[in-house]
Motif scaffolding. Structure first.
Motif, PDB file in Angstrom:
ATOM      1  N   ARG A 306      19.628   8.366  23.859  1.00  0.00           N
ATOM      2  CA  ARG A 306      18.738   7.816  24.884  1.00  0.00           C
ATOM      3  C   ARG A 306      18.029   6.569  24.365  1.00  0.00           C
ATOM      4  NH1 ARG A 306      15.907  11.911  25.311  1.00  0.00           N
ATOM      5  NH2 ARG A 306      17.234  12.999  26.795  1.00  0.00           N
ATOM      6  N   TYR A 309      20.530   3.850  24.249  1.00  0.00           N
ATOM      7  CA  TYR A 309      20.818   3.441  25.621  1.00  0.00           C
ATOM      8  C   TYR A 309      19.687   2.576  26.174  1.00  0.00           C
ATOM      9  CZ  TYR A 309      21.754   3.944  30.622  1.00  0.00           C
ATOM     10  OH  TYR A 309      21.988   3.700  31.943  1.00  0.00           O
ATOM     11  N   GLN A 310      18.441   3.018  25.929  1.00  0.00           N
ATOM     12  CA  GLN A 310      17.306   2.239  26.413  1.00  0.00           C
ATOM     13  C   GLN A 310      17.242   0.877  25.729  1.00  0.00           C
ATOM     14  OE1 GLN A 310      15.235   2.737  28.853  1.00  0.00           O
ATOM     15  NE2 GLN A 310      16.022   4.752  29.419  1.00  0.00           N
TER      16      GLN A 310
END
Length: 614
Positions: A306, A309-310
């Motif tokens: 995450r 991804y961010q």
């Protein structure tokens, strides 16, 4: 299973295995118990297994050598502890076979301590801890039962329990000490306070439960054990198993603890009950700890993914958009502000179609309908609205995403890329291509056009004649020559000659009107005419009209017997040009022209229906 059969044998490692198994056998059989009594915990299998598993897949020679050293240490320790040499040798061989059987079941899933932090691997470990002791413990009971003067069933039961307990307790400890992630202080330091507090609480509870004889409080150890496992995962499960084994075994052997509340039970019977309790406790705690660690590892991986991804979304130059068709789920990356000037929140608050140029909205609706009907991907170019006004060219790659259970299309994920500069470059390229095309066509026309008369030249005439080869039709060819033209040039000059040729070309061109007819200047004062589909009579009529047109020009020519410019024409005609050679057709027309010249000029001659070879 690929194993190396050769490797570097470490003498210190062999000596360590020999000494460790000797001490374990001697302490187990000779110090903490007697060779003719119940063996409470058999650590040899778990000890050797923990030392050998890291080598099991990569150095088979070292595995065999260490197994031999372990068997030798066990035999020596058992002999020193008081077992007959024959029985000691048999136990050493049986233990080596048990280690091999356990390793075969557990490997290759479990090589390090962290490999136990998966449920499937713990299951394999549990199977090995049951199957190997049952098989080899039963075999070991055969020689041991007569020596201890006990029944085979009694010896087999106690052997299996002590062996299984030794595997589930000792092997994880050895793996932790040799390969555990938190075996170093640096790794353990962030969790040290939590580990110390929960560890002290569990030790205190275990000591209290097993050193009092008033109440059957065995169940009291489970809450702090659960807390240990929750706090430390698999490490907590292993630690709690070791603590329970040490505290419970010591207290029970000293006639303390709730197991001594059993009426009319022998000491050995109480030890069997303790072994069962410990095995159940550890076998319960280990899978829970492995499950927690597995979930935590998955959570860490998800958090890392995450975060990555961010980070990618925050720093990606292309805009990334996710949207369900019903509009309930929409996301757009921060790059939209650079692309349009709107923040993600402002852009998402807008009606979806309002972000498209009015001329592109129908296309956008068709794309969404296509994806909703099942097409997975579209690549489109459109103009996206700008906050400051106007539009910018972008390219979007949109992919439909589906419901995993029903395979229903839910929405789309797209990447939007600014192609305004690319669009400008493409427009420039398009203009350049169009210019080059026009120039190429102009050059082609120049290459096929006579500069003086602007008629097709010899190349264009030959190409037109060759094209007739692919058509099943009649064709007529005229060869035309201006009479006494050299004398005209000599008398009136080349400029007058050029003007004369231009007038002749215009007159000849005026007498053909069909799209496929070709009038060409072949060179000098020679012209050629191609009449596709014309028979001999039709060609004669056209030729006579051309001859009359030149006569009516009334261009003075004092060197001509007729006093004016005239032309001579030869005609050749074939019913199907594909049956003949075009060179022969032209040659036939030339021969007919020669006949016209010989006959006095200013006339038309038609060659025979079939060409005559020259």
């Amino acid at each position: 299973m690929n194993r190396s059969v050769s490797g570097t044998l470490s003498i210190p490692a062999l000596l360590m295995t020999l000494v460790a198994t000797f001490l374990a056998a001697w302490l187990t059989l000779g110090v903490f118990g007697r060779s003719d009594q119940l063996i409470y915990l058999w650590p040899l299998t778990g000890l050797q297994l923990g030392l050998l598993l890291p080598l099991w897949q990569r150095d088979w020679a070292s595995v065999l050598a260490r197994q031999a050293a372990g068997a030798a240490g066990l035999i020596a320790g058992a002999t020193v502890a008081g077992l007959p040499p024959g029985i000691a040798v048999m136990l050493g061989l049986i233990n080596a076979c048990e280690v091999f059987l356990c390793g075969w079941i557990v490997s290759p899933a479990v090589v390090t301590f962290d490999d136990l932090k998966e449920r499937t691997h713990v299951l394999r470990f549990g199977i090995a801890a049951i199957v190997a002791p049952v098989i080899m413990g039963s075999i070991a009971a055969i020689p041991v039962a007569p020596v201890t003067h006990q029944s085979f069933l009694h010896v087999a039961t106690t052997s299996v329990l002590s062996d299984a307990l030794g595997i589930v307790i000792i092997m994880p400890v050895v793996l932790f000490l040799t390969s555990g992630e938190y075996r170093t202080f640096k790794k353990l330091r962030p969790y040290l306070l939590r580990a110390i507090l929960t560890g002290i609480a569990f030790v205190v509870t275990a000591v209290y439960v097993f050193w009092q004889n008033q109440n059957p409080l065995l169940y009291i150890v489970f809450p702090p054990m659960v807390i240990m496992v929750l706090a430390m995962g698999l490490e907590g499960a292993v630690f709690s198993g070791v603590v329970l084994t040490i505290v419970g075994g010591t207290a029970t052997s000293l006639h303390h603890g709730p197991l001594w509340l059993a009426v009319n039970a022998s000491a050995e019977h109480r030890m069997v009950l303790l072994q069962l309790f410990l095995i159940v406790s550890v076998v319960t705690a280990l899978p829970v700890g492995a499950l927690l660690d597995e979930r935590r590892r998955e959570a860490r991986s998800a958090d890392e993914a995450r975060s990555i991804y961010q980070t990618l979304l925050q720093n990606a130059e292309d805009t990334i958009i996710l949207s369900s068709f019903d509009g309930t789920r929409r996301y757009i990356s921060p790059a939209i502000k650079t692309l349009t000037g709107w923040t993600p929140a402002e852009f998402l608050a807008m009606d979806r179609m309002q972000t498209f140029h009015p001329d592109d909205r129908d296309m956008a609706r068709l794309v969404m309908e296509s994806m909703a009907s099942g097409k997975r991907q579209h690549v489109i170019r459109y103009r996206i609205a700008q906050k400051e006004g106007g539009y910018r060219w972008v390219e979007a790659v949109a992919r439909a995403y589906f419901d995993e259970t029903s395979d229903t299309v839910l929405g789309y994920v797209g990447t939007i890329r600014d192609i305004s500069s690319l669009k400008q470059t493409e427009e420039i390229w398009q203009m350049e291509r169009e210019t080059l095309t026009r120039e190429k066509l102009a050059m082609a026309r120049l290459a096929n056009t006579d500069a003086l008369t602007v008629l097709p030249n010899r190349r264009a005439f030959d190409d037109a004649l060759l094209r007739q080869l692919s058509r099943a039709a009649a064709v007529s060819v005229m060869m035309i020559d201006v009479d006494f033209f050299k004398a005209y040039n000599d008398l009136y000059g080349h400029q007058a000659g050029d003007d004369c040729l231009r007038q002749i070309a215009q007159a000849l061109q005026s007498k053909v009107g069909r799209g496929g007819d070709v009038v060409a200047r072949l060179g000098g004062e020679e012209f050629g005419v191609l009449l596709p589909g014309a028979d001999a009579d039709g060609a004669r009529r056209v030729a006579e009209s051309m001859r009359n047109a030149i006569w009516e020009l009334d261009i003075p020519h004092q060197s001509s017997p007729l006093g004016r410019i005239t032309i001579s024409i030869g005609i050749a005609n074939w019913a199907d040009i594909r049956e003949h050679d075009t060179a022969l057709l032209i040659q036939q027309a030339d021969r007919a022209l020669y006949v016209s010249k010989r006959a006095g000029k200013n006339r038309v001659t038609i060659a025979g229906a079939m060409p005559v070879a020259v």
